[in-house]
Write an enzyme that holds these catalytic residues in place. Structure first.
Site, PDB file in Angstrom:
ATOM      1  N   ASP A  43       0.329   5.298   0.174  1.00 32.54           N
ATOM      2  CA  ASP A  43       1.331   6.277   0.103  1.00 32.54           C
ATOM      3  C   ASP A  43       0.531   7.719  -0.483  1.00 32.54           C
ATOM      4  O   ASP A  43       0.497   8.760  -0.090  1.00 32.54           O
ATOM      5  CB  ASP A  43       2.531   6.198  -0.548  1.00 32.54           C
ATOM      6  CG  ASP A  43       3.438   7.336  -0.710  1.00 32.54           C
ATOM      7  OD1 ASP A  43       4.117   7.795   0.402  1.00 32.54           O
ATOM      8  OD2 ASP A  43       3.675   7.865  -1.703  1.00 32.54           O
ATOM      9  N   GLU A 110       1.302   1.981   5.333  1.00 28.89           N
ATOM     10  CA  GLU A 110       0.461   2.670   4.207  1.00 28.89           C
ATOM     11  C   GLU A 110      -0.237   1.810   3.445  1.00 28.89           C
ATOM     12  O   GLU A 110      -1.166   2.161   2.791  1.00 28.89           O
ATOM     13  CB  GLU A 110       1.804   3.421   3.173  1.00 28.89           C
ATOM     14  CG  GLU A 110       2.452   4.396   3.943  1.00 28.89           C
ATOM     15  CD  GLU A 110       3.683   5.101   3.013  1.00 28.89           C
ATOM     16  OE1 GLU A 110       3.786   6.370   3.011  1.00 28.89           O
ATOM     17  OE2 GLU A 110       4.491   4.366   2.367  1.00 28.89           O
TER      18      GLU A 110
END
Length: 213
Positions: A43, A110
């Site tokens: 992320d 992610e």
């Protein structure tokens, strides 16, 4: 993952990749680590890479750049990117889970970014970003706006029908494109191009909404 190899990424650390693809339910059943820590890392890496790209290519103020970044790192966007590498087919879930949902798939994407970063470094993540995600940015895809649903709502009040038709499909396997036209009661109102039929349909719907405005 053969799909990553299409982007020139060969993940040699199979354990790292396995972790990125392991849902919590599977991890609990087998006593292994889930994707969550890699998701945390991915992320942050994705935000850095996207921020760097937008800063260098967009001359707008901070607020506008933040909104643009949010469009391409939101759940809808990550889920769409995941389809390009057939990510859903690789995620390992526990016996009590039929299949991973949209949120999990986006999170695992992610985690994959995190795994690529750890094994291959930031430059490879940047290459992956530019190859897979930048085309969506350049096409001005709005992942927070569902143009098809908006168009459907507009024509329903007039009791008209909406149809989408594939006009053309081309390009190599790793870089295909689709051209779709949208018709309202048989009349063409818009045409759109995208890396998938769904994306092309969204672009066509957006064009139709503009013409009807």
């Amino acid at each position: 993952m053969k799909e990553l190899e299409k982007f020139g990424i060969n993940m040699e650390n199979s354990k790292l990749l396995d972790t990125a693809l392991t849902h919590t339910s599977y991890a609990n059943e087998h006593g292994v680590e889930s994707y969550e820590r890699l998701e945390f890392l991915g992320d942050a890496v994705l935000e850095l890479v996207s921020s760097d790209y937008i800063y260098k290519t967009d001359k707008h103020a901070e607020g506008a750049m933040s909104r643009k970044r949010s469009l391409y790192v939101c759940e809808n966007a990550l889920y769409e990117y995941s389809k390009e590498i057939n990510l859903k087919d690789y995620i390992k879930v526990g016996n009590g889970v039929k299949e991973p949902n949209k949120t999990v798939i986006a999170d695992v994407f992610e985690a994959i970014i995190g795994a690529i970063y750890l094994e291959k470094g930031l430059s490879t993540v940047e290459y992956f970003f530019k190859t897979l995600i930048v085309p969506y940015i350049e096409s001005d895809v709005d992942f927070l706006m569902d143009y098809k649903s908006t168009l459907q709502e507009l024509v329903q009040t007039e009791k008209k029908s909406v149809e989408y038709a594939l006009v053309k499909e081309g390009g190599p396997a790793h870089k295909k494109y689709f051209i779709v036209k949208v018709m309202i009661d048989g009349i063409v109102y818009g045409e759109g191009t995208g890396k998938s039929k769904k994306e092309a349909e969204q672009h066509a719907a957006k064009e139709a909404i503009k013409k009807r405005a």
